[in-house]
Design an enzyme around this catalytic site. Structure first.
Site, mmCIF file in Angstrom:
data_model
loop_
_atom_site.group_PDB
_atom_site.id
_atom_site.type_symbol
_atom_site.label_atom_id
_atom_site.label_comp_id
_atom_site.label_asym_id
_atom_site.label_seq_id
_atom_site.Cartn_x
_atom_site.Cartn_y
_atom_site.Cartn_z
ATOM 1 N N ARG A 168 -14.676 -6.334 17.036
ATOM 2 C CA ARG A 168 -14.786 -6.681 18.459
ATOM 3 C C ARG A 168 -14.464 -5.426 19.256
ATOM 4 O O ARG A 168 -13.954 -4.457 18.721
ATOM 5 C CB ARG A 168 -13.779 -7.770 18.818
ATOM 6 C CG ARG A 168 -12.361 -7.334 18.495
ATOM 7 C CD ARG A 168 -11.316 -8.365 18.772
ATOM 8 N NE ARG A 168 -10.050 -8.098 18.112
ATOM 9 C CZ ARG A 168 -9.242 -7.082 18.341
ATOM 10 N NH1 ARG A 168 -9.570 -6.169 19.229
ATOM 11 N NH2 ARG A 168 -8.118 -6.939 17.696
ATOM 12 N N GLU A 192 0.848 -1.191 0.000
ATOM 13 C CA GLU A 192 0.000 0.000 0.000
ATOM 14 C C GLU A 192 0.879 1.234 0.000
ATOM 15 O O GLU A 192 2.064 1.173 0.335
ATOM 16 C CB GLU A 192 -0.933 -0.006 1.209
ATOM 17 C CG GLU A 192 -0.222 -0.013 2.536
ATOM 18 C CD GLU A 192 -1.150 -0.230 3.720
ATOM 19 O OE1 GLU A 192 -0.913 0.434 4.759
ATOM 20 O OE2 GLU A 192 -2.079 -1.048 3.630
#
Length: 158
Positions: free
Chosen positions: A151, A61
């Site tokens: 989460r 990236e």
């Protein structure tokens, strides 16, 4: 085998980041400043990823120099209700691990709104149901999606 990833690296441009797909904590990460460093950095990142995580897959990236790490907490229920609880700045890190989280972060109200809207959009797109965290890298007034933790993170007491 490496021709495609090397071609992709040229499209992204330098500097870029090679990082372990299954990792975290900065293991299996290499910053590549120019094309002639790419193959060596790729091999090193793959080796470290395999040794650390049992998986040599890597991602590439664009490397953003001196970004801020901003996270947005989200909640979604089974009835397609989505909310975010604003952001926190997690930029103070040691060895790519958060040390301090600051909320609210020092960003403009416009950037705060855009990032919150994007966090909600991510939840809608994947039909998310739960608590979670959307992570962004911020450079100036631009922000880039980094990942979603599906989460409540251990450092976020209820």
């Amino acid at each position: 085998m490496f021709e495609q990833i090397e071609s992709d690296a040229k499209k992204i441009g330098y500097p870029l980041l090679v990082k372990a797909a299954a990792g975290g904590g900065g293991k299996g990460m290499r910053v590549v400043d120019q094309a002639d460093q790419f193959l060596a950095a790729l091999a090193a990142a793959r080796r470290e990823a395999k040794n650390s995580f049992g998986n040599e897959q890597v991602l590439i990236e664009r490397y953003i120099q001196a970004p801020r790490h901003i996270e947005v907490q989200v909640f979604a229920d089974q009835h397609e209700n989505y909310v975010h609880l604003y952001e926190r700045d997690c930029s103070i890190q040691r060895r790519n691990q958060k040390v301090v989280e600051e909320a609210p972060s020092r960003i403009s109200s416009d950037l705060r709104k855009r990032m919150g809207d994007t966090a909600i959009k991510v939840c809608e797109i994947v039909n998310y149901e739960n608590a979670g965290t959307i992570e962004f890298l911020v450079a100036g007034d631009n922000y880039y999606f980094m990942e979603m933790n599906t989460r409540i993170q251990v450092e976020h007491p209820v």
